[in-house]
Design a protein around this motif. Structure first.
Motif, short mmCIF file in Angstrom:
data_model
loop_
_atom_site.label_atom_id
_atom_site.label_comp_id
_atom_site.label_asym_id
_atom_site.label_seq_id
_atom_site.Cartn_x
_atom_site.Cartn_y
_atom_site.Cartn_z
N TYR A 17 1.08 -1.24 -0.38
CA TYR A 17 -0.58 0.39 -0.53
C TYR A 17 1.06 1.13 -0.04
CZ TYR A 17 0.71 0.33 4.98
OH TYR A 17 1.18 0.19 6.36
N GLN A 18 0.07 2.52 -0.69
CA GLN A 18 0.84 3.77 -0.32
C GLN A 18 -0.15 4.96 0.24
OE1 GLN A 18 2.91 5.01 -3.58
NE2 GLN A 18 1.78 6.64 -4.10
N LEU A 19 0.43 5.92 0.73
CA LEU A 19 -0.44 7.01 1.44
C LEU A 19 0.50 7.56 1.19
CD1 LEU A 19 -1.19 5.23 4.72
CD2 LEU A 19 -2.72 5.22 2.47
N ASP A 20 -0.54 8.72 0.29
CA ASP A 20 0.22 10.33 0.26
C ASP A 20 -0.68 11.55 1.00
OD1 ASP A 20 1.89 8.29 -1.75
OD2 ASP A 20 0.15 9.10 -3.56
N LYS A 64 -6.82 7.30 -8.12
CA LYS A 64 -6.35 5.90 -8.10
C LYS A 64 -6.16 5.03 -8.59
CE LYS A 64 -9.07 4.36 -4.47
NZ LYS A 64 -10.43 3.81 -3.37
N ARG A 94 -2.38 -1.45 -2.60
CA ARG A 94 -3.77 0.16 -2.19
C ARG A 94 -2.69 1.24 -2.52
NH1 ARG A 94 -9.92 0.63 -1.91
NH2 ARG A 94 -9.84 2.32 -0.10
N VAL A 136 -3.23 5.00 -2.28
CA VAL A 136 -4.94 6.22 -1.87
C VAL A 136 -3.52 8.02 -1.47
CG1 VAL A 136 -5.92 6.71 0.21
CG2 VAL A 136 -6.34 4.43 -1.47
N ALA A 172 -3.98 10.08 1.00
CA ALA A 172 -4.50 9.75 2.53
C ALA A 172 -5.39 11.50 2.95
CB ALA A 172 -3.37 9.58 3.54
N ASP A 173 -4.68 12.48 2.70
CA ASP A 173 -5.61 13.74 3.17
C ASP A 173 -4.78 14.73 3.29
OD1 ASP A 173 -7.22 14.88 4.85
OD2 ASP A 173 -6.13 14.16 6.95
#
Length: 350
Positions: free
Chosen positions: A213-216, A236, A253, A255, A257-258
């Motif tokens: 997974y990867q959160l940005d 996505k 995944r 995403v 993130a914020d």
């Protein structure tokens, strides 16, 4: 010979792009390796050959200003690394459509003049239009793609709304005898290309990836825009498909993130990879990266623009295969090494 381009979306990416044209204008073919450039000379074209001759936006505070001034107008918050002198190119009113998320439409006065866009493209002498529109601008992207067809100029789509990678649109450009490239610029060393490279390395070394997974997170207008989750769908797909392509599993995944306003144009990404190694033992890779988002984009776009000029010189049309190295969501994904070789072959005409 100048490469005359128009841009749509005079925000962070346009700011870094314009600054880069000034910062690297003294670089020539014989310059030592230069930080931030993949090619000093791209098929005979240098950075200083690129000239912006038209620009479009819907922010009323930018419209009418010279582009050298508009790139500093809020809510743009990219960092300054070069002075941009007066260009004599005023920002024109563009097409709004779905280009601004509903919660952002009171950030600045909105102004549009869609009926003039094809005319401005023709009269400016632009050979191509580069799209720096916000993510989620599907209607606006299609509008500008059609404007390029109407004006008879090439289209480079830097965002994850699909034109070059859509067979129907690619065929429209082919039939019109006009080249198109995209979609969604793949930053020089951004989260997606790093994620791709890591999972590719893991598989190449004989290990198996179970999931990743990867959160940005970030603080520029793109991340603010993406807080409207309805605008996430294409993003996505564009960020996940190339990682799945390299990883050999669909359990991936990615995403955004914020949005954290005080990060400004700084983007932070967290990447996690889990799998099995020799002896069937588990392993886990956890990585954090921090980059200035817009310069990372501009470093690739200066090559994509020069590649498009070569396509025009060679009278090519439709989807351009070199897109596979410069963009996350090309019509045909290629392994990174193969995509890089394809670009080098294209430069020399092979």
């Amino acid at each position: 010979m100048k490469i005359k381009i128009a841009i749509v979306g005079v925000g962070n990416c346009a700011s870094s792009f314009l600054q880069g044209l000034e910062y690297y204008k003294h670089v020539d073919e014989t310059s030592s390796p230069v930080p931030g450039l993949m090619h000093n000379n791209f098929g005979g074209y240098l950075i200083r050959d690129i000239e912006v001759v038209a620009a479009f936006d819907v922010n009323g505070d930018k419209i009418g200003k010279d582009i050298s001034e508009a790139i500093w107008t809020p809510p743009t918050n990219s960092r300054k690394f070069a002075d941009v002198p007066y260009k004599g190119v005023a920002v024109n009113a563009g097409f709004l459509g779905d280009g601004i998320a509903p919660h952002m439409q009171d950030y600045f006065p909105l102004q549009e003049a869609p009926e003039r866009i094809a005319e401005v493209l023709k009269s400016s002498g632009a050979e191509m239009l580069v799209s720096f529109l916000p993510v989620g601008s599907q209607k606006a992207t299609h509008f500008y793609a059609q404007a390029c067809l109407d004006a008879g100029i090439a289209f480079i789509n830097g965002i994850p709304e699909f034109v070059a990678s859509d067979p129907e649109w690619a065929e429209k450009f082919r039939q019109a005898g006009i080249p198109c490239a995209g979609d969604d610029i793949q930053s020089q060393v951004g989260a997606t290309i790093l994620h791709r490279a890591l999972v590719g390395l893991v598989r190449e070394r004989g290990q198996v990836i179970e999931n990743s997974y990867q959160l940005d997170i970030g603080g520029n207008m793109d991340f603010d825009n993406l807080t409207d989750r309805r605008r996430l769908a294409s993003k996505k797909i564009s960020k996940t498909d190339p990682v799945i392509f390299e990883a050999g599993t669909k359990d991936v995944r990615v995403v955004p993130a914020d949005y954290i306003s005080f990060l400004a144009d700084n983007k932070i990404a967290y990447i996690n990879i889990k799998g099995r190694q020799f002896g069937d033992f588990p392993f886990e890779i956890e990585l954090k990266m921090s980059v200035e988002d817009s310069p990372n984009n501009a470093g690739v776009m200066v090559d994509a623009v020069r590649a498009m000029k070569l396509s025009l010189d060679r009278k090519l049309s439709g989807y351009q295969e070199w897109s596979a190295y410069f963009f996350k969501h090309p019509l045909r994904l290629l392994p990174l090494g193969e995509a890089r070789r394809a670009v080098e072959d294209f430069i020399v005409g092979r």
